[in-house]
Design an enzyme around this catalytic site. Structure first.
Site, PDB file in Angstrom:
ATOM      1  N   CYS A 165       0.844  -1.185   0.000  1.00  0.00           N
ATOM      2  CA  CYS A 165       0.000   0.000   0.000  1.00  0.00           C
ATOM      3  C   CYS A 165       0.885   1.243   0.000  1.00  0.00           C
ATOM      4  O   CYS A 165       1.857   1.321   0.751  1.00  0.00           O
ATOM      5  CB  CYS A 165      -0.959   0.088   1.179  1.00  0.00           C
ATOM      6  SG  CYS A 165      -2.145  -1.245   1.230  1.00  0.00           S
ATOM      7  N   ARG A 188       3.890  -0.216  -4.805  1.00  0.00           N
ATOM      8  CA  ARG A 188       3.596  -0.797  -3.492  1.00  0.00           C
ATOM      9  C   ARG A 188       2.245  -1.506  -3.465  1.00  0.00           C
ATOM     10  O   ARG A 188       1.895  -2.155  -2.486  1.00  0.00           O
ATOM     11  CB  ARG A 188       3.603   0.307  -2.425  1.00  0.00           C
ATOM     12  CG  ARG A 188       4.923   1.031  -2.326  1.00  0.00           C
ATOM     13  CD  ARG A 188       4.848   2.079  -1.256  1.00  0.00           C
ATOM     14  NE  ARG A 188       4.772   1.481   0.054  1.00  0.00           N
ATOM     15  CZ  ARG A 188       5.809   1.202   0.821  1.00  0.00           C
ATOM     16  NH1 ARG A 188       7.018   1.472   0.402  1.00  0.00           N
ATOM     17  NH2 ARG A 188       5.646   0.661   1.994  1.00  0.00           N
ATOM     18  N   TRP A 225      -2.886  -2.583  -1.867  1.00  0.00           N
ATOM     19  CA  TRP A 225      -2.639  -4.005  -2.104  1.00  0.00           C
ATOM     20  C   TRP A 225      -3.543  -4.718  -1.114  1.00  0.00           C
ATOM     21  O   TRP A 225      -3.321  -4.650   0.095  1.00  0.00           O
ATOM     22  CB  TRP A 225      -1.165  -4.353  -1.853  1.00  0.00           C
ATOM     23  CG  TRP A 225      -0.836  -5.749  -2.261  1.00  0.00           C
ATOM     24  CD1 TRP A 225      -0.505  -6.194  -3.503  1.00  0.00           C
ATOM     25  CD2 TRP A 225      -0.799  -6.908  -1.410  1.00  0.00           C
ATOM     26  NE1 TRP A 225      -0.273  -7.546  -3.489  1.00  0.00           N
ATOM     27  CE2 TRP A 225      -0.459  -8.009  -2.223  1.00  0.00           C
ATOM     28  CE3 TRP A 225      -1.045  -7.133  -0.055  1.00  0.00           C
ATOM     29  CZ2 TRP A 225      -0.336  -9.306  -1.724  1.00  0.00           C
ATOM     30  CZ3 TRP A 225      -0.929  -8.422   0.446  1.00  0.00           C
ATOM     31  CH2 TRP A 225      -0.571  -9.490  -0.385  1.00  0.00           C
ATOM     32  N   ASN A 248      -2.014   1.770   5.972  1.00  0.00           N
ATOM     33  CA  ASN A 248      -1.199   0.660   5.486  1.00  0.00           C
ATOM     34  C   ASN A 248      -0.917  -0.208   6.695  1.00  0.00           C
ATOM     35  O   ASN A 248      -0.484   0.297   7.726  1.00  0.00           O
ATOM     36  CB  ASN A 248       0.114   1.189   4.894  1.00  0.00           C
ATOM     37  CG  ASN A 248       1.050   0.069   4.467  1.00  0.00           C
ATOM     38  OD1 ASN A 248       0.621  -1.062   4.275  1.00  0.00           O
ATOM     39  ND2 ASN A 248       2.324   0.392   4.327  1.00  0.00           N
ATOM     40  N   GLY A 249      -1.185  -1.515   6.583  1.00  0.00           N
ATOM     41  CA  GLY A 249      -0.931  -2.409   7.711  1.00  0.00           C
ATOM     42  C   GLY A 249      -2.124  -3.310   7.951  1.00  0.00           C
ATOM     43  O   GLY A 249      -3.002  -3.435   7.086  1.00  0.00           O
ATOM     44  N   GLU A 306      16.650 -17.910  -8.512  1.00  0.00           N
ATOM     45  CA  GLU A 306      16.371 -16.513  -8.843  1.00  0.00           C
ATOM     46  C   GLU A 306      15.773 -16.394 -10.255  1.00  0.00           C
ATOM     47  O   GLU A 306      14.804 -15.663 -10.475  1.00  0.00           O
ATOM     48  CB  GLU A 306      17.657 -15.673  -8.702  1.00  0.00           C
ATOM     49  CG  GLU A 306      17.523 -14.222  -9.062  1.00  0.00           C
ATOM     50  CD  GLU A 306      16.377 -13.480  -8.362  1.00  0.00           C
ATOM     51  OE1 GLU A 306      15.849 -13.991  -7.368  1.00  0.00           O
ATOM     52  OE2 GLU A 306      15.991 -12.413  -8.847  1.00  0.00           O
ATOM     53  N   LYS A 349      11.951 -14.929 -11.009  1.00  0.00           N
ATOM     54  CA  LYS A 349      11.824 -13.755 -11.894  1.00  0.00           C
ATOM     55  C   LYS A 349      10.869 -14.087 -13.036  1.00  0.00           C
ATOM     56  O   LYS A 349      10.006 -13.318 -13.376  1.00  0.00           O
ATOM     57  CB  LYS A 349      13.208 -13.408 -12.438  1.00  0.00           C
ATOM     58  CG  LYS A 349      13.477 -11.975 -12.681  1.00  0.00           C
ATOM     59  CD  LYS A 349      14.016 -11.212 -11.501  1.00  0.00           C
ATOM     60  CE  LYS A 349      13.210 -11.331 -10.261  1.00  0.00           C
ATOM     61  NZ  LYS A 349      13.816 -10.786  -9.090  1.00  0.00           N
ATOM     62  N   GLU A 365       7.115 -14.670 -11.724  1.00  0.00           N
ATOM     63  CA  GLU A 365       6.383 -13.523 -11.187  1.00  0.00           C
ATOM     64  C   GLU A 365       5.921 -12.559 -12.268  1.00  0.00           C
ATOM     65  O   GLU A 365       4.888 -11.934 -12.126  1.00  0.00           O
ATOM     66  CB  GLU A 365       7.168 -12.793 -10.091  1.00  0.00           C
ATOM     67  CG  GLU A 365       8.391 -12.013 -10.548  1.00  0.00           C
ATOM     68  CD  GLU A 365       9.055 -11.252  -9.381  1.00  0.00           C
ATOM     69  OE1 GLU A 365      10.286 -11.190  -9.358  1.00  0.00           O
ATOM     70  OE2 GLU A 365       8.344 -10.728  -8.526  1.00  0.00           O
ATOM     71  N   HIS A 384      15.286 -37.583  -8.806  1.00  0.00           N
ATOM     72  CA  HIS A 384      14.612 -38.144  -7.623  1.00  0.00           C
ATOM     73  C   HIS A 384      13.122 -37.837  -7.658  1.00  0.00           C
ATOM     74  O   HIS A 384      12.478 -37.801  -6.610  1.00  0.00           O
ATOM     75  CB  HIS A 384      15.276 -37.614  -6.353  1.00  0.00           C
ATOM     76  CG  HIS A 384      16.709 -38.044  -6.239  1.00  0.00           C
ATOM     77  ND1 HIS A 384      17.066 -39.321  -5.877  1.00  0.00           N
ATOM     78  CD2 HIS A 384      17.865 -37.394  -6.505  1.00  0.00           C
ATOM     79  CE1 HIS A 384      18.393 -39.428  -5.898  1.00  0.00           C
ATOM     80  NE2 HIS A 384      18.901 -38.267  -6.296  1.00  0.00           N
ATOM     81  N   LYS A 441       5.603  -4.475  -4.241  1.00  0.00           N
ATOM     82  CA  LYS A 441       7.047  -4.509  -4.082  1.00  0.00           C
ATOM     83  C   LYS A 441       7.490  -4.697  -2.636  1.00  0.00           C
ATOM     84  O   LYS A 441       8.407  -5.449  -2.352  1.00  0.00           O
ATOM     85  CB  LYS A 441       7.675  -3.231  -4.643  1.00  0.00           C
ATOM     86  CG  LYS A 441       9.182  -3.317  -4.597  1.00  0.00           C
ATOM     87  CD  LYS A 441       9.800  -2.658  -5.757  1.00  0.00           C
ATOM     88  CE  LYS A 441      11.291  -2.876  -5.776  1.00  0.00           C
ATOM     89  NZ  LYS A 441      11.628  -4.210  -6.306  1.00  0.00           N
TER      90      LYS A 441
END
Ligand code: F6R
Length: 604
Positions: free
Chosen positions: A2, A27, A74, A98-99, A477, A481, A484, A500, A599
Site C-alpha cells: 500500500c 507498493r 494491495w 497501510n498495515g 532466482e 523472476k 512472477e 529423484h 514490491k
C-alpha cells in the site's frame, strides 16, 4: 504494501496526491483513491485498478483544495472493490491506512453497536474507532486510539472540522515526511517526495506527525515535542523515472553496472574491501561460530549465493533462512552468531521480525539494505548499504546483483580477517569483481538475441531451471523472476536432484534453462543436461565462454565471460533477468506491475 501520501501546502492537493501515488504505485495497484479538503467539505474519489484508473475518474470530478490524502492499495482484508478502496470515511474521520489491524473484531464488538459498515476492511473499523474517540482534539484521539489498536499501521487522518491539517501515526508500517517550499508532505517512501525535496525524515513509531500548510511538527504520545532526524537521498527525480525505457524493469536491468560500481567502490581502500566508513569493525567477524543469512524472495536468493561464497572462502557454517519461517522457529543462535539480514526495501515485515528475533537472542546483526533510513537499517547493529538507487519495478533486478556484490565484499573481508586468504589473494579477488561488473555489459549486449529466443518460451506453460552450487542459487532466482512477471509455471532444481522425482515432468518440448557456469561441477551438469535432453527437453544452456559443449545437448546457448566460479553470478543474473523480461513482454503482460504482487511486503 500500500502506498500512502498526505499533503498540506500551497498546491492543488489532488495533483500532488495523484503524482505521488504514481511514484508509489509499485507498493500496490489493486485500487487507488484520494480525499481532499475542499470548500464543499471532504471529497473523495476511488477507483478499482491502478492510479491510471483513478486519473480517468478524476477527469469527471474537479475539486479544489490544498490538503488531502491518497492511497494505492494491495488488498489484504476485504476483496478488491471500490468500497474497500481507501480513503475510508466514518463520521468526522477520513483516513488511509497501510498495515493490518489485528483486533478489529474486538473493536467492532466494543464500539460498533448500532453502526453500519460499508466495506469489508479492518481500516473502516479503525476509522470508526477514531470517530468514536474524537471529541474535537485530534492528538488526544490518536493517543487513545493507539492504546487500543493492535497490529501494524501507518495512518494519515483528516478531520472534517479541522481544515488543512493531516495527522499521522505509525507502528511498524513505514512513513517518511518532509518540508518543502510547496508545503508539508508525508508518504510511505521517499520516492513520492523527491520531486519536492531530497531531505526527509522517518516518522518514529508512536509519534504523532502534524502536517500544516506552513509547518510540520512531531510529538510523542506524552505530548513532548520530537526533533526529527533528517536524512538525505543522493538521487533525484530522474532516477525514479523510466527515462525513455518502456518499463522500469528493463531500465533497472540496464542500470546494474552503475549500481555495482556505486556499491563496490566506496568500500575499496588500497584494493581491499574496507568497512571503516560504515563503522563495521573486523572484530565482529572474529569469534563467531556460525552465520545465518535471513531474507525473503530474491534477497534470500542473493543469500544463497552468499552461503556458497562464505563457506568456500571463510570455512564457517552458513545457514540461509526464509525469514517468514525463521521468525517462528526459535532458531539456535546466540552471541557467537552473525545474522546477516538482506532487504532491498528494509521494510519487509518477516525480515524485520527475524532481525528483532536475532537481536533478542543477542546475535550480532548486520543488514544489507538498499533504502536509507529504513526500519531494518535503523534497527540492525551494523548496516552495509547497497547503492542501487530507487528500484521501482516489482521484480527486483539491480537490487539483487548489488546484494551479491555486498556479499562478495563481506566474504573477501572475512576471508582476510580470519586468515583464510592473504592480502594478495584478496587484491586479486577485487580485480575479478571488477571483471564481473564489466561482464554486465557483455550480458546486456545479448539483449536482442534473448529477445528473439524468448519467443519460443511465450507459449509454454511449464519450465525448469537447473544448476549446481552457485548455479542452483541462480536457478532459484531465474525461476522466481520468470514466474512472477510471465505467469509461466517454473521450478528451480538442483540438477542432481532432478532424477529423484521431477524428471517425470520432462517431456518433449519442455523448456529447461540449464545453468552450467561452475567449472568445479561442469562435467556433472553436462550429464544432467543429457538426461533431460534424452527426454525431449528444449534446452537453453548458459556456460562460460570457451568451454567445450556438444551442440547436440542444447537448442540455444548463451555465454558469460570466463571467470572463476565465485564471480559468475552477476553476469549470469543479467541473462536470466533478460529472459524473464522478454518472455513477459512477448506475452503482452504488465511487466512492472505483475498481478497480485506488491514490491514492499510490509504485512504478514
Ligand atoms: C522478487 C522480489 C521479492 C523481494 C522480496 C524481499 O523479484 O522482488 O521476492 O525480493 O519481497 O523484498 P526486500 O528485499 O525488500 O526485503
Amino acid at each position: 504494501m500500500c502506498g500512502i501520501i498526505g499533503f498540506s501546502g500551497s498546491l492543488e492537493a489532488a495533483d500532488v496526491l495523484v503524482t505521488g501515488l504514481e511514484q508509489l504505485e509499485y507498493r500496490g495497484y489493486d485500487s487507488a483513491g484520494i480525499a481532499v479538503q475542499s470548500k464543499q467539505g471532504i471529497q473523495s474519489v476511488k477507483a478499482v485498478g491502478n492510479v491510471g484508473a483513478l486519473k480517468e475518474k478524476l477527469k469527471e470530478k474537479v475539486f479544489h483544495g490544498s490538503c488531502g490524502i491518497g492511497h494505492t492499495r494491495w488488498a489484504t482484508h476485504g476483496g478488491v472493490s471500490e468500497v474497500n478502496a481507501h480513503p475510508h470515511q466514518f463520521g468526522k474521520i477520513t483516513l488511509i491506512h497501510n498495515g493490518i489491524i489485528e483486533n478489529y473484531k474486538e473493536i467492532w464488538e466494543e464500539y460498533g453497536a448500532g453502526k453500519t459498515l460499508v466495506s469489508q476492511t479492518d481500516t473502516e473499523i479503525a476509522a470508526l474507532l477514531f470517530d468514536k474517540l474524537y471529541q474535537g482534539k485530534p492528538e488526544e484521539t490518536i493517543k487513545k486510539a493507539v492504546s487500543i489498536l493492535e497490529g501494524s499501521y501507518a495512518f494519515c487522518i483528516i478531520f472534517e472540522d479541522i481544515p488543512d491539517i493531516v495527522y499521522c501515526v505509525r507502528k511498524v508500517s513505514p512513513l517518511v515526511a518532509a518540508r518543502a517550499k510547496e508545503g508539508s508532505f508525508v508518504a510511505s517512501d521517499v520516492t513520492a517526495l523527491i520531486a519536492y525535496t531530497q531531505d526527509y525524515f522517518v516518522l518514529p513509531e508512536e509519534t504523532i506527525l502534524v502536517l500544516k500548510q506552513d509547518t510540520l511538527y512531531l510529538e510523542d504520545l506524552d505530548g513532548n515535542q520530537v526533533e526529527p532526524e533528517m536524512l538525505h537521498v543522493n538521487w533525484d527525480t530522474t532516477a525514479a523515472q523510466k527515462n525513455g525505457y518502456p518499463h522500469y524493469m528493463i531500465k533497472e536491468i540496464h542500470e546494474q553496472a552503475e549500481a555495482l560500481r556505486n556499491t563496490i567502490l566506496p568500500r575499496i581502500k588500497d584494493n581491499m574491501p574496507n568497512f571503516e566508513a560504515e563503522q563495521i569493525p573486523d572484530s565482529i567477524f572474529k569469534g563467531i561460530d556460525q552465520i545465518k543469512i535471513v531474507a525473503c524472495g530474491t534477497a534470500m536468493h542473493a543469500g544463497m549465493v552468499g552461503k556458497v561464497l562464505l563457506e568456500k572462502r571463510v570455512r564457517i557454517p552458513v545457514g540461509v533462512e526464509i525469514a517468514s519461517e525463521f521468525r517462528y522457529q526459535n532458531p539456535i543462535i546466540n552471541e557467537k552468531t552473525l545474522v546477516i539480514v538482506i532487504s532491498q526495501s528494509g521494510e519487509t515485515i518477516d525480515t524485520l521480525a527475524s532481525l528483532r528475533q536475532a537481536k533478542s537472542k543477542k546475535a550480532i546483526t548486520l543488514a544489507i539494505v538498499n533504502v536509507k533510513g529504513s526500519t531494518i537499517a535503523r534497527e540492525s547493529d551494523y548496516v552495509l548499504y547497497t547503492h542501487a538507487g530507487p528500484e521501482i519495478a516489482v521484480a527486483s533486478t539491480k537490487a539483487y546483483t548489488v546484494q551479491i556484490a555486498a556479499l562478495v565484499l563481506l566474504t573477501m573481508r572475512m576471508a582476510y580477517v580470519s586468515g583464510m586468504s592473504d592480502i594478495e589473494v584478496i587484491k586479486k579477488d577485487y580485480e575479478l569483481l571488477k571483471l564481473a561488473e564489466e561482464a554486465v555489459h557483455i550480458s546486456l549486449a545479448k539483449e536482442e538475441e534473448i529477445k528473439e529466443l524468448t519467443n519460443i518460451l511465450k507459449e509454454k506453460e511449464d519450465l525448469f531451471f537447473i544448476g549446481r552450487g552457485i548455479d542452483y542459487a541462480l536457478s532459484c532466482e531465474g525461476s522466481i523472476k520468470l514466474k512472477e512477471i510471465s505467469y509461466i509455471h517454473s521450478e528451480a532444481y538442483a540438477a542432481g536432484e532432478l532424477k529423484h522425482g521431477t524428471i517425470s515432468l520432462i517431456t518433449e518440448g519442455v523448456p529447461v534453462i540449464a545453468i552450467a557456469t561452475q567449472e568445479s561441477v561442469y562435467a556433472k551438469m553436462i550429464s544432467n543436461i543429457r538426461e533431460v535432453r534424452a527426454r525431449g527437453a528444449l534446452v537453453i544452456l548458459i556456460t562460460q565462454e570457451g568451454v567445450e559443449v556438444e551442440p547436440s545437448i542444447y537448442n540455444y546457448h548463451l555465454t558469460i565471460p570466463k571467470l572463476p566460479d565465485e564471480f559468475t553470478p552477476i553476469p549470469t543474473a543479467v541473462l536470466l533477468q533478460l529472459i524473464a523480461y522478454y518472455t513477459s513482454v512477448h506475452r503482452g503482460l504488465n511487466v512492472d506491475q505483475p498481478r497480485n504482487l506488491a514490491k514492499s511486503v510490509t504485512v504478514e
